[in-house]
Motif scaffolding. Structure first.
Motif, PDB file in Angstrom:
ATOM      1  N   ARG A 407      55.534   5.365  78.818  1.00 35.76           N
ATOM      2  CA  ARG A 407      54.401   4.658  78.220  1.00 35.76           C
ATOM      3  C   ARG A 407      54.794   3.842  76.991  1.00 35.76           C
ATOM      4  O   ARG A 407      54.150   2.842  76.680  1.00 35.76           O
ATOM      5  CB  ARG A 407      53.294   5.659  77.867  1.00 35.76           C
ATOM      6  CG  ARG A 407      52.605   6.219  79.099  1.00 35.76           C
ATOM      7  CD  ARG A 407      51.584   7.267  78.772  1.00 35.76           C
ATOM      8  NE  ARG A 407      51.063   7.864  80.009  1.00 35.76           N
ATOM      9  CZ  ARG A 407      50.331   8.963  80.054  1.00 35.76           C
ATOM     10  NH1 ARG A 407      50.015   9.597  78.931  1.00 35.76           N
ATOM     11  NH2 ARG A 407      49.915   9.445  81.212  1.00 35.76           N
ATOM     12  N   LEU A 408      55.794   4.281  76.268  1.00 34.45           N
ATOM     13  CA  LEU A 408      56.274   3.472  75.155  1.00 34.45           C
ATOM     14  C   LEU A 408      57.162   2.340  75.638  1.00 34.45           C
ATOM     15  O   LEU A 408      57.180   1.253  75.054  1.00 34.45           O
ATOM     16  CB  LEU A 408      57.040   4.340  74.152  1.00 34.45           C
ATOM     17  CG  LEU A 408      56.193   5.282  73.294  1.00 34.45           C
ATOM     18  CD1 LEU A 408      57.092   6.075  72.351  1.00 34.45           C
ATOM     19  CD2 LEU A 408      55.149   4.525  72.498  1.00 34.45           C
ATOM     20  N   ARG A 409      57.876   2.570  76.732  1.00 39.15           N
ATOM     21  CA  ARG A 409      58.788   1.550  77.250  1.00 39.15           C
ATOM     22  C   ARG A 409      58.022   0.353  77.805  1.00 39.15           C
ATOM     23  O   ARG A 409      58.479  -0.788  77.685  1.00 39.15           O
ATOM     24  CB  ARG A 409      59.679   2.134  78.352  1.00 39.15           C
ATOM     25  CG  ARG A 409      60.653   3.200  77.900  1.00 39.15           C
ATOM     26  CD  ARG A 409      61.687   2.635  76.941  1.00 39.15           C
ATOM     27  NE  ARG A 409      62.359   1.457  77.447  1.00 39.15           N
ATOM     28  CZ  ARG A 409      63.399   1.483  78.285  1.00 39.15           C
ATOM     29  NH1 ARG A 409      63.890   2.662  78.695  1.00 39.15           N
ATOM     30  NH2 ARG A 409      63.977   0.359  78.682  1.00 39.15           N
ATOM     31  N   VAL A 410      56.860   0.597  78.425  1.00 39.88           N
ATOM     32  CA  VAL A 410      56.139  -0.518  79.034  1.00 39.88           C
ATOM     33  C   VAL A 410      55.564  -1.467  77.982  1.00 39.88           C
ATOM     34  O   VAL A 410      55.125  -2.571  78.323  1.00 39.88           O
ATOM     35  CB  VAL A 410      55.002  -0.004  79.949  1.00 39.88           C
ATOM     36  CG1 VAL A 410      55.556   0.788  81.101  1.00 39.88           C
ATOM     37  CG2 VAL A 410      53.982   0.813  79.162  1.00 39.88           C
ATOM     38  N   LEU A 411      55.569  -1.028  76.719  1.00 39.26           N
ATOM     39  CA  LEU A 411      55.106  -1.916  75.659  1.00 39.26           C
ATOM     40  C   LEU A 411      56.203  -2.846  75.174  1.00 39.26           C
ATOM     41  O   LEU A 411      55.930  -3.765  74.395  1.00 39.26           O
ATOM     42  CB  LEU A 411      54.578  -1.088  74.472  1.00 39.26           C
ATOM     43  CG  LEU A 411      53.384  -0.178  74.785  1.00 39.26           C
ATOM     44  CD1 LEU A 411      53.000   0.621  73.557  1.00 39.26           C
ATOM     45  CD2 LEU A 411      52.191  -0.990  75.285  1.00 39.26           C
ATOM     46  N   GLU A 412      57.439  -2.616  75.618  1.00 41.65           N
ATOM     47  CA  GLU A 412      58.536  -3.488  75.242  1.00 41.65           C
ATOM     48  C   GLU A 412      58.463  -4.788  76.041  1.00 41.65           C
ATOM     49  O   GLU A 412      57.986  -4.807  77.175  1.00 41.65           O
ATOM     50  CB  GLU A 412      59.874  -2.796  75.480  1.00 41.65           C
ATOM     51  CG  GLU A 412      60.062  -1.516  74.670  1.00 41.65           C
ATOM     52  CD  GLU A 412      61.337  -0.791  75.045  1.00 41.65           C
ATOM     53  OE1 GLU A 412      62.090  -1.324  75.895  1.00 41.65           O
ATOM     54  OE2 GLU A 412      61.585   0.299  74.504  1.00 41.65           O
ATOM     55  N   ARG A 413      58.965  -5.842  75.445  1.00 46.06           N
ATOM     56  CA  ARG A 413      58.946  -7.131  76.122  1.00 46.06           C
ATOM     57  C   ARG A 413      59.840  -7.108  77.360  1.00 46.06           C
ATOM     58  O   ARG A 413      60.973  -6.615  77.300  1.00 46.06           O
ATOM     59  CB  ARG A 413      59.419  -8.238  75.174  1.00 46.06           C
ATOM     60  CG  ARG A 413      58.535  -8.406  73.944  1.00 46.06           C
ATOM     61  CD  ARG A 413      59.071  -9.479  73.032  1.00 46.06           C
ATOM     62  NE  ARG A 413      58.353  -9.489  71.765  1.00 46.06           N
ATOM     63  CZ  ARG A 413      58.623 -10.306  70.767  1.00 46.06           C
ATOM     64  NH1 ARG A 413      59.601 -11.186  70.880  1.00 46.06           N
ATOM     65  NH2 ARG A 413      57.933 -10.259  69.654  1.00 46.06           N
ATOM     66  N   PHE A 414      59.315  -7.630  78.450  1.00 44.35           N
ATOM     67  CA  PHE A 414      60.011  -7.797  79.725  1.00 44.35           C
ATOM     68  C   PHE A 414      60.260  -6.479  80.462  1.00 44.35           C
ATOM     69  O   PHE A 414      60.852  -6.494  81.534  1.00 44.35           O
ATOM     70  CB  PHE A 414      61.360  -8.523  79.545  1.00 44.35           C
ATOM     71  CG  PHE A 414      61.206  -9.954  79.125  1.00 44.35           C
ATOM     72  CD1 PHE A 414      60.742 -10.896  80.005  1.00 44.35           C
ATOM     73  CD2 PHE A 414      61.526 -10.348  77.846  1.00 44.35           C
ATOM     74  CE1 PHE A 414      60.598 -12.229  79.622  1.00 44.35           C
ATOM     75  CE2 PHE A 414      61.389 -11.666  77.448  1.00 44.35           C
ATOM     76  CZ  PHE A 414      60.924 -12.613  78.339  1.00 44.35           C
TER      77      PHE A 414
END
Length: 477
Positions: A407-414
């Motif tokens: 869930r934190l990773r999907v907030l990263e760009r691309f």
């Protein structure tokens, strides 16, 4: 010598030296003022007493003549005390009194002596034969001289004691100050050396290095904490820049390759006008997708940098949500999903209408792309509520959701869960929503909808800050 020069260049040491100098000057002025005032008061008292005695002696002289005057002086001279009496003839020979010898020139002028003068008493101890006194000299008509005075030796000793005490106090203060400067300055220099070493390693490229913190909470620790926070932010931005660069290269390589392959195929194949049109339409679609990707990147950068004009006004957020949902209802029907938004009472907040609408559009668009599975009815729920001055705008789906560790990773760009890139999208939608949340002093929260994913955009109603701007995940506390 070098460490002493470095010590003297420290602001704390310089301020301490200035304070010590100012205190010393003030102390000297105060001590001299007090001693001078005390001496003046004592001298005035002595002069008053002398004038009084002169008046009494003048009355005796008027009544009894020279003989009575000499007898009175002789009698008073035998009494113990600090008074001085002396009668001399015209040649300076002592006729009566308690003074054995005087400083030269004292009897030459009449009236009060301008400065204390030295004298010796009869029967003084060998080690204590010199005294100081002030006196008034009266010249008689026949040339005789009468001296009446007061001893000032104790006052002079008082002044000497004060001066000695002042010198000793200054010496002790100076020594203590130098000792304190040495200890404090040495410790400060050692900490500065450690900070300089850490700074050198950081400048050499080691962004994992941090400035030392002792835990005392002093100005060095506060400075180190602030710089360490700055370094952590720089490292995060650098890592984000590296990831963005890698992702841009990865995400743009595929559409650019497809564009080239299609153009090469169109040139090498014998296609008619209809076939050429199909190829060009495909190339335009690829170009449009890349343009949207760059537009999203620019929007995120401008919002995060503050260069995007964010005009916050008092608006009804429920009205914005209703407009966006009405806009996306036809698209939801096309993909076989129901977009549900229960009517909400007015929720006024100080926000940017454009950015809030953009954020909600991205959330609904993501839910339609990734929360709707082919061949199955899906529901996209949009919610809005206000609690303790915090607006909570949520978009929920009943799709596969996002694992808790992602869930934190999907907030990263691309970043995309679909590593094969088989579904449309650029992986920038949630990043833009997170940037908009930060601009509004809020945060983006990803929660488990059971089944599916619930994405919540929280922002304050009054335009202040409710969070540090970092995204969270998990259930709402």
């Amino acid at each position: 010598m070098e460490r002493l020069k470095a010590l003297m260049r420290m602001t704390a040491v310089r301020l301490s030296a200035v304070y010590f100098l100012l205190f010393s000057i003030a102390a000297v002025i105060l001590v001299f003022y007090v001693t001078a005032t005390a001496s003046s008061i004592l001298q005035n008292q002595s002069r008053a007493a002398i004038n009084e005695e002169i008046g009494e002696i003048a009355q005796i002289y008027d009544a009894a003549g020279i003989a009575g005057l000499v007898r009175t002086i002789d009698r008073r001279a035998r009494q113990p005390g600090a008074s001085l009496y002396l009668v001399t003839d015209a040649t300076g020979r002592i006729l009566a009194g308690n003074v054995e010898s005087l400083q030269a020139g004292v009897l030459d002028e009449g009236g009060f002596t301008e400065q204390p003068f030295g004298y010796e008493r009869f029967a003084d101890d060998p080690g204590d034969r010199y005294h100081l006194a002030i006196a008034q000299v009266v010249r008689m008509p026949n040339g005789m001289r009468v001296l009446v005075g007061r001893d000032q030796t104790e006052q002079e000793r008082f002044r000497q004691i004060v001066r000695s005490a002042l010198i000793l106090a200054f010496a002790l203060m100076g020594g203590a100050a130098l000792f304190a400067w040495f200890l404090v300055g040495r410790q400060a220099l050692q900490r500065l050396d450690r900070m300089s070493g850490a700074s050198a390693r950081i400048l050499a490229g080691d962004l994992t290095e941090r400035l030392p913190v002792t835990g005392t909470g002093d100005e060095f620790d506060r400075l180190s904490d602030n710089l360490n926070t700055l370094l952590a932010r720089v490292a995060l931005l650098q890592e984000g820049l590296r990831q963005v660069s890698d992702n841009i290269a990865h995400d743009l390589k595929t559409p650019l390759t497809r564009l080239r392959n299609r153009a090469e195929a169109a040139l090498s194949a014998d296609v008619d006008a209809a076939g050429t049109r199909v190829v060009l339409e495909g190339m335009i679609a690829e170009a449009d997708q890349m343009i949207r990707t760059f537009d999203a990147l620019l929007m995120i950068s401008r919002v995060e940098a503050g260069s995007h004009p964010v005009l916050k006004t008092r608006v009804d957020v429920a009205e914005i949500v209703a407009d966006v949902c009405e806009l996306y209802e036809p698209l939801a029907e096309e993909v076989g999903a129901a977009l549900v938004f229960s009517p909400s009472p007015p929720v006024e907040a100080s926000v940017s209408r454009e950015l809030i609408a953009q954020a909600l559009s991205n959330l609904i668009d993501n839910a339609l792309k990734y929360g709707v599975e082919p061949g199955r009815e899906a529901t996209i729920s949009v919610g809005l509520d206000l609690h303790d001055g915090v607006c909570r705008l949520s978009v929920s789906d009943d799709g596969p959701g996002v694992p808790a560790d992602k869930r934190l990773r999907v907030l990263e760009r691309f970043y995309r869960l679909d590593q094969s890139r088989s579904r449309p999208g650029s992986g920038l939608g949630l990043s833009l929503v997170q940037a908009i949340a930060r601009v509004h002093g809020g945060r983006l929260v990803l929660e488990d909808a059971g089944p599916g994913l619930r994405v919540v955009l929280e922002f304050p109603q009054d335009g202040k800050t409710i969070a540090d701007g970092e995204a969270g995940h998990g259930p709402r506390p």
